[in-house]
Scaffold this motif. Structure first.
Motif, short mmCIF file in Angstrom:
data_model
loop_
_atom_site.label_atom_id
_atom_site.label_comp_id
_atom_site.label_asym_id
_atom_site.label_seq_id
_atom_site.Cartn_x
_atom_site.Cartn_y
_atom_site.Cartn_z
N GLY A 140 23.34 49.54 31.18
CA GLY A 140 24.19 49.10 32.21
C GLY A 140 25.37 47.99 31.98
N ALA A 141 25.40 47.31 30.77
CA ALA A 141 26.09 46.47 30.42
C ALA A 141 27.57 47.26 30.17
CB ALA A 141 26.02 45.93 29.05
N PHE A 142 27.62 48.56 29.67
CA PHE A 142 28.82 49.25 29.28
C PHE A 142 29.35 50.01 30.40
CE2 PHE A 142 25.81 49.26 25.88
CZ PHE A 142 26.74 49.03 24.60
N THR A 143 28.86 49.99 31.51
CA THR A 143 29.23 50.76 32.57
C THR A 143 29.99 49.82 33.70
OG1 THR A 143 27.20 51.09 33.86
CG2 THR A 143 27.91 52.94 32.53
N TYR A 144 29.15 48.65 33.87
CA TYR A 144 29.54 47.61 35.25
C TYR A 144 30.78 47.00 35.03
CZ TYR A 144 29.05 44.37 38.87
OH TYR A 144 29.19 43.45 39.99
N PRO A 145 31.36 46.92 33.73
CA PRO A 145 32.73 46.14 33.79
C PRO A 145 33.91 47.16 34.37
CG PRO A 145 31.94 45.84 31.72
CD PRO A 145 30.82 46.88 32.27
N VAL A 146 33.71 48.45 34.46
CA VAL A 146 34.42 49.09 35.13
C VAL A 146 34.79 48.88 36.66
CG1 VAL A 146 35.14 51.78 35.82
CG2 VAL A 146 33.91 51.28 33.68
N ALA A 147 34.00 48.20 37.15
CA ALA A 147 33.98 47.74 38.58
C ALA A 147 35.16 46.91 38.72
CB ALA A 147 32.62 47.29 39.18
N PHE A 148 35.24 45.97 37.79
CA PHE A 148 36.27 44.91 37.67
C PHE A 148 37.45 45.73 37.66
CE2 PHE A 148 32.59 42.20 36.63
CZ PHE A 148 32.91 41.30 37.38
N LEU A 149 37.71 46.55 36.69
CA LEU A 149 39.09 47.40 36.39
C LEU A 149 39.54 47.92 38.01
CD1 LEU A 149 41.29 48.63 35.08
CD2 LEU A 149 39.58 50.56 34.36
N ILE A 150 38.34 48.62 38.71
CA ILE A 150 38.62 49.34 40.01
C ILE A 150 39.16 48.25 40.87
CG2 ILE A 150 37.54 50.54 41.95
CD1 ILE A 150 35.81 51.49 39.93
N THR A 151 38.45 46.95 40.84
CA THR A 151 38.81 46.01 41.83
C THR A 151 40.27 45.65 41.63
OG1 THR A 151 36.66 44.97 42.09
CG2 THR A 151 38.48 43.56 42.74
N ASP A 152 40.58 45.37 40.30
CA ASP A 152 42.20 44.71 39.80
C ASP A 152 43.21 45.71 40.22
OD1 ASP A 152 40.89 42.30 38.88
OD2 ASP A 152 40.82 42.97 36.94
N LEU A 153 42.67 47.11 39.96
CA LEU A 153 43.64 47.95 40.30
C LEU A 153 44.16 48.14 41.90
CD1 LEU A 153 42.73 50.70 38.03
CD2 LEU A 153 44.86 49.42 37.54
N THR A 154 42.98 47.95 42.60
CA THR A 154 43.24 47.73 43.93
C THR A 154 43.97 46.71 44.55
OG1 THR A 154 40.90 48.91 44.22
CG2 THR A 154 41.82 48.24 46.40
N ASN A 155 43.65 45.70 43.81
CA ASN A 155 44.56 44.38 44.07
C ASN A 155 45.99 44.15 43.64
OD1 ASN A 155 44.94 41.60 44.71
ND2 ASN A 155 43.34 40.67 43.65
N ARG A 156 46.13 44.93 42.72
CA ARG A 156 47.43 44.97 42.11
C ARG A 156 48.40 45.77 42.99
NH1 ARG A 156 51.59 45.31 38.68
NH2 ARG A 156 52.54 47.58 38.32
N GLN A 157 47.74 47.16 43.34
CA GLN A 157 48.47 47.90 44.23
C GLN A 157 48.49 47.53 45.80
OE1 GLN A 157 46.94 52.16 43.76
NE2 GLN A 157 48.99 53.09 44.46
N PHE A 158 47.42 47.11 46.44
CA PHE A 158 47.50 46.94 47.75
C PHE A 158 47.22 45.46 48.17
CE2 PHE A 158 45.93 50.93 47.16
CZ PHE A 158 46.80 51.98 47.91
N GLY A 159 46.94 44.55 47.21
CA GLY A 159 46.81 43.07 47.53
C GLY A 159 45.39 42.73 47.72
N PRO A 160 45.11 41.27 47.73
CA PRO A 160 43.39 40.99 47.82
C PRO A 160 42.89 41.68 49.03
CG PRO A 160 45.23 39.26 48.44
CD PRO A 160 46.02 40.34 47.95
N SER A 161 43.50 41.62 50.17
CA SER A 161 42.77 42.06 51.51
C SER A 161 42.22 43.36 51.42
CB SER A 161 43.81 42.12 52.86
OG SER A 161 43.27 42.35 53.88
N MET A 162 42.79 44.21 50.79
CA MET A 162 42.58 45.51 50.54
C MET A 162 41.53 45.56 49.53
SD MET A 162 42.81 48.58 52.02
CE MET A 162 44.38 48.41 52.79
N ALA A 163 41.67 44.88 48.42
CA ALA A 163 40.63 44.80 47.70
C ALA A 163 39.39 44.40 47.85
CB ALA A 163 40.94 43.85 46.30
#
Length: 212
Positions: A45-68
């Protein structure tokens, strides 16, 4: 319509990562390296879970914290609900708690640093979120003091040398937590590459995203 499509994609990806990580965290690595049993050090699980932070950060960058936050909450509800069917209930509870708090911390840190150099916000956010997530997850999932949540994994609580090399022994889950955090940090650094590559494609939308 375009925004809805992106949010749906991000939410589906987040759900997939959460469910996969909840399953894989129950499986220690097999084999050994330099005489160290990898099963005492890491789970898959250590190898897959960090991808969740990538998804969150991409959402935050594109749409802001509320949408993230909406993507995080949707991933939490759907992912954890499915996790009760694919993993132990205690793992699902621990994962849901750690995921929600860690991801919200990531969003907060990212948003504070979004106007700095392009790599600072995703790196600092994922590092802070990973440290909190790891501490919460492994404590809730395996520590004896949280046994009221559900039964312990017998293998996880067996004593073993810390990281498989130090003379001091501790429950195996402590080595998993340390190894898990080290891998998350390394994977977080590697994931800066796809984040940087996608910056020119995923353009910020809305006043809350007017930054790098």
């Amino acid at each position: 319509m375009l925004t809805l499509r992106y949010i749906l994609i991000y939410s589906l990806l987040m759900t997939a990562v959460v469910v996969a990580s909840n399953v894989l965290v129950q499986y220690p690595l097999s084999g050994e390296l330099a005489g160290i049993q990898l099963g005492d050090l890491l789970t898959y699980g250590a190898f897959t879970y960090p991808v969740a932070f990538l998804i969150t950060d991409l959402t935050n960058r594109q749409f802001g914290p509320s949408m993230a936050r909406k993507v995080v909450f949707l991933g939490f509800v759907v992912g954890i609900a499915l996790s009760f069917w694919t993993s132990m209930p205690r793992i699902a509870v621990a994962s849901g708690t750690a995921y929600l708090i860690g991801q919200l911390l990531d969003i907060s840190v990212f948003n504070r640093l979004r106007r700095q150099s392009w790599w600072q916000a995703p790196l600092a956010g994922s590092m802070a979120g990973s440290m909190l997530d790891t501490a919460l997850f492994f404590s809730l999932a395996f520590a004896a003091s949280f046994a009221f949540i559900g039964p312990n994994d017998a293998f996880a609580i067996e004593s073993a040398p810390i990281l498989g090399i130090f003379a001091v022994e501790a429950p195996r889950w402590i080595s998993w937590a340390i190894g898990d955090l080290c891998v998350k940090i390394l994977v977080g650094l590697v994931l800066l590459l796809p984040y940087g590559a996608l910056m020119n494609t995923l353009k910020p939308m809305g006043p809350a995203t007017q930054a790098r």
